[in-house]
Design a protein around this motif. Structure first.
Motif, PDB file in Angstrom:
ATOM      1  N   ASN A 230       0.831  -1.212   0.000  1.00 43.74           N
ATOM      2  CA  ASN A 230       0.000   0.000   0.000  1.00 43.74           C
ATOM      3  C   ASN A 230       0.863   1.259   0.000  1.00 43.74           C
ATOM      4  O   ASN A 230       0.644   2.202   0.776  1.00 43.74           O
ATOM      5  N   GLY A 231       1.893   1.243  -0.857  1.00 41.19           N
ATOM      6  CA  GLY A 231       2.780   2.397  -0.974  1.00 41.19           C
ATOM      7  C   GLY A 231       3.979   2.373  -0.063  1.00 41.19           C
ATOM      8  O   GLY A 231       4.829   3.265  -0.128  1.00 41.19           O
ATOM      9  N   ASP A 232       4.084   1.357   0.809  1.00 43.50           N
ATOM     10  CA  ASP A 232       5.214   1.288   1.747  1.00 43.50           C
ATOM     11  C   ASP A 232       5.797  -0.124   1.705  1.00 43.50           C
ATOM     12  O   ASP A 232       5.332  -1.034   2.392  1.00 43.50           O
ATOM     13  N   ARG A 233       6.852  -0.313   0.892  1.00 46.22           N
ATOM     14  CA  ARG A 233       7.435  -1.650   0.715  1.00 46.22           C
ATOM     15  C   ARG A 233       8.096  -2.176   1.984  1.00 46.22           C
ATOM     16  O   ARG A 233       8.345  -3.377   2.106  1.00 46.22           O
ATOM     17  N   SER A 234       8.395  -1.281   2.933  1.00 46.32           N
ATOM     18  CA  SER A 234       9.025  -1.737   4.178  1.00 46.32           C
ATOM     19  C   SER A 234       8.078  -2.611   4.995  1.00 46.32           C
ATOM     20  O   SER A 234       8.532  -3.383   5.857  1.00 46.32           O
ATOM     21  N   ARG A 235       6.778  -2.512   4.757  1.00 46.71           N
ATOM     22  CA  ARG A 235       5.807  -3.312   5.519  1.00 46.71           C
ATOM     23  C   ARG A 235       5.974  -4.812   5.243  1.00 46.71           C
ATOM     24  O   ARG A 235       6.212  -5.590   6.180  1.00 46.71           O
ATOM     25  N   PRO A 236       5.846  -5.279   3.990  1.00 46.61           N
ATOM     26  CA  PRO A 236       6.036  -6.709   3.761  1.00 46.61           C
ATOM     27  C   PRO A 236       7.466  -7.168   4.043  1.00 46.61           C
ATOM     28  O   PRO A 236       7.671  -8.282   4.555  1.00 46.61           O
ATOM     29  N   ILE A 237       8.451  -6.333   3.718  1.00 46.61           N
ATOM     30  CA  ILE A 237       9.842  -6.709   3.996  1.00 46.61           C
ATOM     31  C   ILE A 237      10.036  -6.894   5.498  1.00 46.61           C
ATOM     32  O   ILE A 237      10.602  -7.892   5.955  1.00 46.61           O
ATOM     33  N   GLY A 238       9.545  -5.936   6.276  1.00 44.64           N
ATOM     34  CA  GLY A 238       9.698  -6.019   7.733  1.00 44.64           C
ATOM     35  C   GLY A 238       8.996  -7.219   8.330  1.00 44.64           C
ATOM     36  O   GLY A 238       9.507  -7.859   9.263  1.00 44.64           O
ATOM     37  N   ASP A 239       7.825  -7.572   7.786  1.00 44.78           N
ATOM     38  CA  ASP A 239       7.085  -8.723   8.316  1.00 44.78           C
ATOM     39  C   ASP A 239       7.832 -10.034   8.076  1.00 44.78           C
ATOM     40  O   ASP A 239       7.910 -10.887   8.969  1.00 44.78           O
ATOM     41  N   VAL A 240       8.384 -10.192   6.877  1.00 42.34           N
ATOM     42  CA  VAL A 240       9.102 -11.429   6.577  1.00 42.34           C
ATOM     43  C   VAL A 240      10.424 -11.484   7.347  1.00 42.34           C
ATOM     44  O   VAL A 240      10.829 -12.544   7.837  1.00 42.34           O
ATOM     45  N   GLU A 241      11.094 -10.348   7.477  1.00 42.37           N
ATOM     46  CA  GLU A 241      12.312 -10.326   8.294  1.00 42.37           C
ATOM     47  C   GLU A 241      11.990 -10.673   9.744  1.00 42.37           C
ATOM     48  O   GLU A 241      12.758 -11.413  10.395  1.00 42.37           O
ATOM     49  N   LYS A 242      10.869 -10.176  10.259  1.00 39.14           N
ATOM     50  CA  LYS A 242      10.462 -10.514  11.630  1.00 39.14           C
ATOM     51  C   LYS A 242      10.202 -12.015  11.753  1.00 39.14           C
ATOM     52  O   LYS A 242      10.578 -12.647  12.762  1.00 39.14           O
ATOM     53  N   ALA A 243       9.609 -12.609  10.734  1.00 42.92           N
ATOM     54  CA  ALA A 243       9.358 -14.052  10.745  1.00 42.92           C
ATOM     55  C   ALA A 243      10.669 -14.831  10.763  1.00 42.92           C
ATOM     56  O   ALA A 243      10.830 -15.791  11.532  1.00 42.92           O
ATOM     57  N   MET A 244      11.624 -14.427   9.923  1.00 40.67           N
ATOM     58  CA  MET A 244      12.924 -15.106   9.883  1.00 40.67           C
ATOM     59  C   MET A 244      13.616 -15.004  11.239  1.00 40.67           C
ATOM     60  O   MET A 244      14.165 -15.985  11.744  1.00 40.67           O
ATOM     61  N   ARG A 245      13.568 -13.826  11.833  1.00 43.40           N
ATOM     62  CA  ARG A 245      14.223 -13.627  13.130  1.00 43.40           C
ATOM     63  C   ARG A 245      13.537 -14.460  14.221  1.00 43.40           C
ATOM     64  O   ARG A 245      14.210 -15.055  15.072  1.00 43.40           O
ATOM     65  N   THR A 246      12.226 -14.528  14.181  1.00 41.45           N
ATOM     66  CA  THR A 246      11.481 -15.294  15.175  1.00 41.45           C
ATOM     67  C   THR A 246      11.826 -16.779  15.089  1.00 41.45           C
ATOM     68  O   THR A 246      12.017 -17.453  16.111  1.00 41.45           O
ATOM     69  N   VAL A 247      11.906 -17.294  13.866  1.00 44.22           N
ATOM     70  CA  VAL A 247      12.234 -18.713  13.688  1.00 44.22           C
ATOM     71  C   VAL A 247      13.629 -19.011  14.225  1.00 44.22           C
ATOM     72  O   VAL A 247      13.838 -19.992  14.946  1.00 44.22           O
ATOM     73  N   ARG A 248      14.591 -18.149  13.898  1.00 47.36           N
ATOM     74  CA  ARG A 248      15.961 -18.389  14.380  1.00 47.36           C
ATOM     75  C   ARG A 248      16.051 -18.216  15.896  1.00 47.36           C
ATOM     76  O   ARG A 248      16.727 -18.996  16.576  1.00 47.36           O
ATOM     77  N   ASP A 249      15.368 -17.215  16.421  1.00 46.79           N
ATOM     78  CA  ASP A 249      15.405 -16.989  17.875  1.00 46.79           C
ATOM     79  C   ASP A 249      14.767 -18.144  18.640  1.00 46.79           C
ATOM     80  O   ASP A 249      15.124 -18.401  19.799  1.00 46.79           O
ATOM     81  N   SER A 250      13.795 -18.823  18.012  1.00 49.87           N
ATOM     82  CA  SER A 250      13.081 -19.912  18.678  1.00 49.87           C
ATOM     83  C   SER A 250      13.613 -21.285  18.273  1.00 49.87           C
ATOM     84  O   SER A 250      12.979 -22.301  18.565  1.00 49.87           O
ATOM     85  N   ALA A 251      14.756 -21.306  17.605  1.00 55.58           N
ATOM     86  CA  ALA A 251      15.265 -22.545  17.026  1.00 55.58           C
ATOM     87  C   ALA A 251      15.414 -23.666  18.058  1.00 55.58           C
ATOM     88  O   ALA A 251      15.007 -24.807  17.812  1.00 55.58           O
ATOM     89  N   ALA A 252      15.973 -23.350  19.200  1.00 53.49           N
ATOM     90  CA  ALA A 252      16.207 -24.392  20.210  1.00 53.49           C
ATOM     91  C   ALA A 252      14.898 -24.988  20.708  1.00 53.49           C
ATOM     92  O   ALA A 252      14.799 -26.205  20.928  1.00 53.49           O
ATOM     93  N   VAL A 253      13.883 -24.154  20.869  1.00 53.31           N
ATOM     94  CA  VAL A 253      12.593 -24.613  21.392  1.00 53.31           C
ATOM     95  C   VAL A 253      11.846 -25.431  20.341  1.00 53.31           C
ATOM     96  O   VAL A 253      11.172 -26.416  20.667  1.00 53.31           O
ATOM     97  N   TRP A 254      11.976 -25.048  19.074  1.00 53.65           N
ATOM     98  CA  TRP A 254      11.206 -25.686  18.008  1.00 53.65           C
ATOM     99  C   TRP A 254      11.972 -26.793  17.274  1.00 53.65           C
ATOM    100  O   TRP A 254      11.506 -27.309  16.266  1.00 53.65           O
ATOM    101  N   GLY A 255      13.168 -27.139  17.776  1.00 53.91           N
ATOM    102  CA  GLY A 255      13.928 -28.229  17.161  1.00 53.91           C
ATOM    103  C   GLY A 255      14.485 -27.880  15.796  1.00 53.91           C
ATOM    104  O   GLY A 255      14.517 -28.725  14.891  1.00 53.91           O
TER     105      GLY A 255
END
Length: 481
Positions: A89-114
C-alpha cells in the motif's frame, strides 16, 4: 465407491495430522495485521522453511501457495511457517519487515522448536517469490535465509518485462519513476557472490503472467554468473500459480525433485568452528569458475573437514585502506563477516593497496588494519602479556583467533599492482602488527615466491593449482597452532 473415496480422504487427512505435531499462529505485529502460521513436525530434522505467498502485492494466495505445503514438508521433518504479511500500500518496508520478523522469530526460537538456526530457508511464490528474493539479497545476515526456493518468481521491477501490478504495488507510482530503485529491487541486480544464498527456481515454460526469461531465468543467470549455487526446474506446462496444487500435471515430479534438492544440501554442524575468509579478489576467486566450490576457501573447507564451517567473504578489487578506491570495510561482506561471529579469521588484504592511487594513503595502513582487527576482536591488545611468556589469547566469537596473511608475490604489474610496495612497505607493517598483537602471520609472499606457475596469466591471481596450495598452507596453519 463413494464410501471408499471418503475413507481414503480421511486416511490422508489423518496421516497429515500425524506428521504435524503442533499448529499455531503468532502475531508479527502488535495489532495482528501480520501473522505467521506455524507447523511443527512430529519428527524434526532441524530444517525449517518460511513460506511467502504470492498475490501480486494486492492480496495473499495463502492456501495453494501457503498452508497446502505443510503436510508434505512436515512429513519430511521440515518445520514450516507461512507469513501472512501486510501488503505494501505504498510502503514496501511493511512486507519486507514482516518477513524479516518471521525469519528472526524462527531463528530466535530454534532451540525450542527443534530447528538448526543455520538451516532456515525461504520459499516464495510469484510476488512472494520477489519478496523472498529481496530478503535473500538485501537483508542483513541475521535474517537472510540459508537457501531460497522461488516458484515462478517476479524478479524484475521493470513492468515492461515483468508483472505490471506487482511492480506498481511494491514500488508505488513514484517508485516506478525512479530508475535506480527499479534496478535495485530487480533482484537479479542485487545478487552478491558468496553472500546470496543457494537457490532453486521453479517455473512453467508457458507462464503468461510472469515472463520466465526476464524473471526466474534472469535470477538463475545472475546466480550462475556470480558462481553461486543455483538450480532451475522448468516444466513444459502449468502456466502460473500452480504452487502445491494437486492439479498441476507435474506435481509429483516437482515434489520429488524439490525433495531431492533439499536432501542434497549440506548443513554445518551446530558446534562447527566458524572460519571467516576475508580478502580481495584472491580470496573471492577471480578467474576461478564456480569459486564457491573451487576457490581457496571452498578447498580449505574440504581440508579442514565438517568440524569446521568456512565462509568466503572475499570481494574483488577491495583495499584495506579506508581511503582506497574500493575500501573493504564499506562492503556488505564485511558486515556479514562481523555478524558471522567467527572463531577463526583469515585476513588476506593489501594487494590492491599497493596501487599508486591507493598507496598515497599508505601512512594510514597500520591504523586501518588495527581498526579491522579491533572490530573483529574489541579486546585485542588490551590484555597485558607477562614478561618472558606469551599470554594465551581467549578464543570464540568475541575473541576470534586471527591469522594475518601477507599478499602473494605480484609477478606482473597488472592493474598497477606493485610488488615493490608490497615487499618494502605493506608486509613490514603486517609483520609489525602481528608481532605487537601476538597474531599468527602466514607469509604467503615468501612461501609462493617461486610459484609463478601457480598464478594465472595476469601474474597476480592464483590458478586452480595456486588456490589448492593456498588452502594447504592455511589449513596447516589453522591445525598447527
Amino acid at each position: 465407491m463413494k464410501k471408499l473415496m471418503i475413507s481414503c480422504l480421511l486416511l490422508v487427512a489423518m496421516a497429515l495430522q500425524a506428521q504435524t505435531a503442533r499448529e499455531f499462529t503468532l502475531n508479527l505485529t502488535e495489532d495482528g495485521s501480520a501473522q505467521m502460521v506455524c507447523f511443527l513436525p512430529s519428527s524434526p530434522t532441524g530444517k525449517a522453511i518460511v513460506g511467502v505467498p504470492g498475490g501480486g502485492y494486492s492480496m495473499l494466495s495463502n492456501t495453494h501457495e501457503g498452508t497446502l505445503a505443510s503436510g508434505w514438508l512436515n512429513g519430511r521433518g521440515i518445520a514450516y511457517f507461512v507469513v501472512n504479511y501486510r501488503l505494501p500500500n505504498g510502503d514496501r518496508s511493511r512486507p519486507i519487515g514482516d518477513v524479516e520478523k518471521a525469519m528472526r522469530t524462527v531463528r530466535d526460537s530454534a532451540a525450542v522448536w527443534g530447528i538448526h538456526p543455520r538451516d532456515v530457508g525461504i520459499m516464495g511464490f510469484s510476488a512472494g517469490g520477489h519478496l523472498a528474493s529481496v530478503i535473500s539479497t538485501h537483508s542483513d545476515w541475521d535474517v537472510r535465509p540459508d537457501f531460497s526456493i522461488l516458484f515462478y518468481p517476479v524478479i524484475s521491477m521493470d513492468e515492461r518485462v515483468s508483472h505490471k501490478w506487482s511492480c506498481r504495488n511494491f514500488l508505488g507510482e513514484e517508485g516506478q519513476k525512479d530508475a535506480a530503485l527499479v534496478k535495485d529491487f530487480s533482484t537479479q541486480n542485487a545478487v552478491r557472490r558468496h553472500l546470496t544464498p543457494p537457490a532453486l527456481v521453479i517455473m512453467a515454460n508457458d507462464d503468461r503472467l510472469v515472463p520466465p526469461v526476464t524473471n526466474g531465468v534472469a535470477y538463475y543467470s545472475a546466480m550462475r554468473n556470480a558462481g553461486n549455487e543455483c538450480a532451475m526446474l522448468i516444466y513444459p506446462s502449468g502456466d502460473h500459480g500452480f504452487g502445491f496444487g494437486h492439479w498441476f500435471k507435474y506435481h509429483d515430479q516437482m515434489l520429488a525433485e524439490l525433495g531431492s534438492w533439499l536432501d542434497s544440501r549440506s548443513v554445518p554442524k551446530r558446534d562447527a568452528v566458524k572460519v571467516a575468509c576475508i580478502g580481495n579478489s584472491i580470496t573471492d576467486g577471480h578467474g576461478i569458475d564456480m569459486a564457491s566450490r573451487f576457490g581457496y576457501p571452498a578447498l580449505l573447507q574440504q581440508k579442514l573437514g565438517d568440524g569446521y564451517w568456512v565462509k568466503n567473504f572475499g570481494v574483488s578489487a577491495r583495499t584495506l585502506l579506508n581511503k582506497g578506491d574500493f575500501p573493504y570495510m564499506d562492503e556488505m561482506a564485511w558486515r556479514d563477516a562481523l555478524a558471522f561471529r567467527p572463531d577463526i579469521v583469515v585476513i588476506k588484504l593489501g594487494t590492491n593497496d599497493s596501487k599508486p592511487q591507493n598507496w598515497q594513503y599508505g601512512a594510514e595502513f597500520k591504523h586501518d588494519l588495527m581498526q579491522m582487527l579491533t572490530s573483529l576482536c574489541p579486546d585485542l591488545g588490551k590484555t597485558p602479556k607477562r614478561k618472558g611468556k606469551k599470554a594465551k589469547a581467549a578464543t570464540g566469537p568475541a575473541h576470534p583467533r586471527i591469522l594475518l596473511c601477507t599478499p602473494l608475490p605480484a609477478f606482473k604489474q597488472s592493474w598497477d599492482i606493485s610488488d615493490e610496495v608490497i615487499r618494502s612497505a605493506i608486509i613490514p607493517v603486517e609483520q609489525e602488527v602481528a608481532r605487537e598483537q601476538g597474531l599468527q602471520l602466514i607469509d604467503l609472499h615468501t612461501l609462493l615466491a617461486d610459484g609463478e606457475a601457480l598464478l594465472q596469466a595476469d601474474g597476480i591471481h592464483p590458478n586452480e593449482k595456486g588456490v589448492a596450495r593456498m588452502a594447504e598452507i592455511i589449513a596447516e596453519a589453522i591445525k598447527n597452532k
